[in-house]
Design an enzyme around this catalytic site. Structure first.
Site, mmCIF file in Angstrom:
data_model
loop_
_atom_site.group_PDB
_atom_site.id
_atom_site.type_symbol
_atom_site.label_atom_id
_atom_site.label_comp_id
_atom_site.label_asym_id
_atom_site.label_seq_id
_atom_site.Cartn_x
_atom_site.Cartn_y
_atom_site.Cartn_z
ATOM 1 N N TRP A 343 0.829 -1.202 0.000
ATOM 2 C CA TRP A 343 0.000 0.000 0.000
ATOM 3 C C TRP A 343 0.869 1.260 0.000
ATOM 4 C CZ3 TRP A 343 -1.244 -4.600 2.013
ATOM 5 C CH2 TRP A 343 -2.538 -5.090 1.793
ATOM 6 N N CYS A 378 -6.762 -4.893 -1.500
ATOM 7 C CA CYS A 378 -7.918 -5.687 -1.073
ATOM 8 C C CYS A 378 -8.713 -6.279 -2.225
ATOM 9 C CB CYS A 378 -8.811 -4.869 -0.147
ATOM 10 S SG CYS A 378 -9.689 -3.490 -0.918
ATOM 11 N N HIS A 437 -13.573 -1.358 1.334
ATOM 12 C CA HIS A 437 -12.799 -2.574 1.549
ATOM 13 C C HIS A 437 -13.543 -3.713 0.869
ATOM 14 C CE1 HIS A 437 -10.150 -5.530 3.056
ATOM 15 N NE2 HIS A 437 -10.964 -6.010 3.979
ATOM 16 N N ASP A 460 -11.947 -13.173 4.326
ATOM 17 C CA ASP A 460 -11.185 -11.989 3.927
ATOM 18 C C ASP A 460 -9.702 -12.341 3.890
ATOM 19 O OD1 ASP A 460 -10.126 -9.502 3.449
ATOM 20 O OD2 ASP A 460 -11.166 -8.497 5.088
ATOM 21 N N TYR A 623 -6.731 4.797 0.059
ATOM 22 C CA TYR A 623 -8.087 4.304 0.282
ATOM 23 C C TYR A 623 -8.201 3.582 1.613
ATOM 24 C CZ TYR A 623 -7.279 -0.703 -0.627
ATOM 25 O OH TYR A 623 -6.879 -2.019 -0.544
#
Length: 819
Positions: A343, A378, A437, A460, A623
């Site tokens: 990220w 994600c 997400h 997840d 984000y």
């Protein structure tokens, strides 16, 4: 500019700002590297104590790292997938049988199996009835709990006194008690739902109908036949052509993954492409993702993931355990899994997560090299997870939660700290609210939970927080999330906080203490959506995750959950005085344009005026909710007449925000205010994004299986700066294997056109997906539906003519134009 790199950019348990250095990729090898870290405690011992078992036999722990990688016995067959052949039936496997007594002699009168036909071609009855005819494989692929047909070719006619036994093996040391060695006597009931009957005996051919267990282990089995007659016992040697894949079966009522709606099965199991949503609730972006679960090699990659984790074969029949392992293995933390998360904004050592258009390239690279693939965020983790779970037979969908909270202290609230002037104290703001997400829902019964928690389960694979010491999450019942039952496994507290926690604003007082000045109860999980069944429309599934905001049931769920959190009395110090309302609005703007943001204040008091001191802070944001330094602010005092409204506007020029832009082109506006007369504190965080252009795809001519087809791609650069090192990606299941196109530089406001050819390999409606990426601009996508006609007299051939992946090909521009 930003004050410098933040060490907590992704807040993944201290992962660094700079991306990890991936190991140099080796040249592609005939076999994947199946070595894994075996010295530490296993995932099962550390993560799922209920599933852990004493490591007694090697067969339970995947391939032996010291064994030749070409040795057979793993669930992926121990050999590289063969090249794709035509759809015509393979030559029937025939072998020189052996005497099971061990002397090798074939005596007169023995019942010798001279060949086996598993009816495994895509056009055969087995593959069609098991809904596996789209897999680009020649091997037999079955769904458990459902019968299939086999033809045995014998040395003499079958007699009633003969005994025939079918055997399936998986693992290095198959055992009947663990379900890794299945024995099926023909004409007699087998164990656990396995059985076989003779349907026809004609001359030297024996037709069998074989019933598989609805609880069978999923994976790649070796198939052999044993016969007993008065003349002796015969064992058919194993032939690699006789390997059988067994998958979960959502069509079988006895399978705990059963789905009773055919439209759901078509969408959540068989659909090879889908939509993934991103952006903000007010500015929803969407992109098409090629799941490609039936592409050649993907099934082997999915089984290799289970092998790589060392998952016990005995646990591979349980979808709860399998989905939990997949959530751990799709990210690379702990276990050298599929994708490296990043990220940071620096993707120079890999692929920008925004540039991927599907899962196939990622999974095949992992299978080919054994190295984790850089990079994912994600939606990439979720897209790959959808591919893997659909491929293995689980009904799965990709879900986006807007304003998704990341609770770091198990308080089940989002705590945001401000100084005396209501300026954010970033060094204290460890909790974050992601603009969006993306995770997964998969459908199954939960025999490990009390009654009432079957159905959709959250999985997840994005590595946010550890679960039992491992970066995995779920499966977690959506019903437990909805009702705040955070004591239900797995990971319910974390997911509940993502969708239904409250945003709590704390202000530092003169004595250094902090006081709650505002609680925003409708700021988290404001919209949860997925792709609708049978269309590209959005489906709102928020009601499945939470009761209506503000309802008694919703408040009860929040209070039930927070009572189990680390701050059960968080609301004790709340103050309430809200006679001034505030609403934030952001202009819908395209990257490269000027924009403006506005705050609308309303005096709800009808008898007295109100004076508001307002402060606006604007910064860029990832984000994930991680923000840069404030690059523009504005102060203003507004006097509101009784019942009146006023608007405060702050213009923002492109040249002001350009130096600060990060991924997704998102900005965060922090608004704080103080009402002089009543002491009311106003606080609001508003995120908005800058839109990027789409790629325009046009099909030039009809699409027919086996015939070359051409597509035209048009792009206009929206910014007045040159895009350097531009890379296009093109991919579509049944149309085009993942392809990378290097196109060089594109000038400011320039329009470019390029053309590409492809050869469809499967008929039907298909999606061809493209993306553009450069250091200056990303998140640019395009898609076109291609209706492929079948070739005359054929269902399609799996040749590589249209599916080659010419990585790094340099493409000249067909044309260039100005603005």
């Amino acid at each position: 500019m930003m004050d410098g790199p933040r060490s907590d950019v992704g807040r993944w348990g201290g992962s660094p700002w700079l991306p990890p250095t991936p190991s140099p990729e080796p040249e592609p090898e005939p076999e994947p590297d199946r070595r894994s870290r075996r010295g530490s405690r296993s995932f099962w011992a550390r993560c799922c104590s209920c599933c852990s078992c004493r490591r007694g036999a090697d067969d339970d722990w995947g391939p032996d790292p010291h064994r030749d990688s070409r040795g057979r016995g793993s669930s992926s067959g121990g050999r590289r997938p063969g090249s794709r052949g035509s759809d015509s039936r393979r030559p029937i496997s025939r072998g020189g049988g052996v005497n099971a007594a061990g002397d090798g002699a074939i005596r007169e009168g023995m019942l010798v199996v001279t060949g086996v036909d598993l009816l495994s071609s895509r056009s055969d009855q087995n593959r069609r009835e098991h809904h596996t005819d789209e897999f680009e494989y020649d091997e037999l692929i079955l769904r458990r709990g459902q019968p299939f047909h086999v033809v045995l070719f014998l040395s003499r006619p079958y007699e009633s006194s003969d005994r025939v036994v079918l055997e399936l093996h998986i693992g290095n040391n198959p055992e009947v008690g663990k379900g890794t060695h299945v024995i099926i006597p023909v004409g007699k009931g087998g164990s656990g739902g396995w059985k076989a009957q003779v349907t026809k005996s004609s001359g030297q051919n024996l037709n069998l109908r074989v019933h598989t267990s609805p609880n069978a282990i999923i994976g790649k089995f070796q198939f052999t036949v044993r016969t007993h007659s008065d003349a002796g016992e015969f064992l058919l040697p194993f032939d690699p052509h006789n390997e059988i894949y067994i998958l979960f079966n959502p069509w079988c009522p006895e399978d705990i993954v059963y789905v009773d709606r055919e439209d759901w099965r078509q969408e959540y199991v068989l659909n090879e492409s889908g939509r993934i949503y991103y952006g903000t609730e007010a500015q929803i972006g969407e992109r098409t993702w090629n799941y490609g679960q039936f592409d050649h090699g993907v099934l082997d990659a999915c089984l290799y993931i289970l092998d790589r984790r060392g998952m016990p074969y005995g646990g591979r029949g349980d979808p709860v355990s399998v989905s939990r392992v997949i959530s751990a293995m799709v990210n690379s933390l702990d276990d050298n899994g599929v994708l490296i998360g990043n990220w940071s904004g620096d993707y120079s050592r890999g692929t920008n997560p925004s540039a991927w258009v599907g899962s196939v390239e990622i999974l095949l690279s992992y299978l080919r090299t054994g190295y984790s693939v850089p990079y994912g965020q994600c939606w990439v983790f979720a897209g790959v997870t959808t591919t893997v779970l659909r491929c293995l037979g689980l009904a799965t969908r990709t879900v986006t939660n807007f304003n998704s909270a990341h609770d770091t202290d198990t308080s089940l609230t989002m705590d945001i700290y401000f100084d005396e002037n209501m300026k954010p104290l970033e060094h204290l703001n460890h909790d974050s609210v992601w603009n969006f997400h993306v995770w997964n829902d998969c459908w199954m019964k939960r025999p490990d939970l009390p009654k009432g928690f079957d159905g959709w389960q959250v999985v997840d694979a994005t590595p946010q927080e550890t679960s039992s010491g491992i970066f995995c999450c779920g499966p977690c019942s959506v019903q437990s999330i909805k009702n705040g039952l955070v004591y239900m496994k797995y990971d319910t507290p974390f997911i509940f906080a993502e969708v239904n926690s409250d945003k709590v604003y704390w202000q530092r007082q003169d004595d250094g203490s902090f006081k709650i000045v505002y609680v925003e109860e409708k700021a988290i999980g404001t919209l949860i959506i997925t792709k609708a069944i049978g269309s590209n429309m959005q489906e709102d599934v928020t009601h499945l995750y939470k009761h209506p905001e503000g309802s008694e049931a919703e408040r009860k769920a929040v209070e039930t959950a927070t009572a189990h959190g680390s701050k059960p009395n968080v609301y004790a110090t709340r103050d309430s005085a809200e006679d001034v309302g505030m609403q934030v609005e952001a202009q819908d703007a395209v990257m490269g344009q000027d924009l403006s943001v506005s705050v609308v204040l309303t005096n709800r008091n009808g008898s007295s005026s109100r004076t508001v001191k307002l402060h606006l802070y604007l910064s860029v944001t990832f984000y994930t909710g991680v923000t840069g330094s404030v690059f523009k602010d504005s102060k203003k005092e507004v006097v509101l007449a009784p019942g009146a409204s006023d608007r405060v506007t702050m213009p923002v020029a492109y040249k002001e925000y350009k130096p600060h832009l990060v991924d997704q082109g998102a900005m965060l506006l922090n608004v704080s205010g103080h009402v002089k007369e009543s002491g009311q504190v106003l606080a609001k965080q508003h995120t908005f994004r800058l839109r990027t252009p789409d790629l325009s795809l046009t099909l030039l001519g009809a699409a027919v299986v086996g015939q070359e087809c051409e597509v035209q791609i048009v792009f206009k650069n929206p910014v007045p700066v040159t895009l350097t090192n531009v890379v296009f990606r093109l991919e579509g299941s049944g149309l085009q294997r993942p392809k990378i196109l290097n196109v060089g530089d594109i000038g400011g406001n320039e329009t470019v056109t390029l053309r590409q050819t492809f050869v469809p390999v499967r008929p039907g409606p298909r999606q061809l997906i493209a993306s553009l990426d450069s250091p200056q601009l990303s998140q640019v996508h395009g898609v076109i539906q291609v209706d492929v006609a079948p070739a005359s007299g054929s269902r399609g051939a799996f040749s590589d003519a249209g599916g080659s992946s010419r990585s790094g090909e340099t493409i000249p521009m067909a044309s260039r134009g100005g603005a």
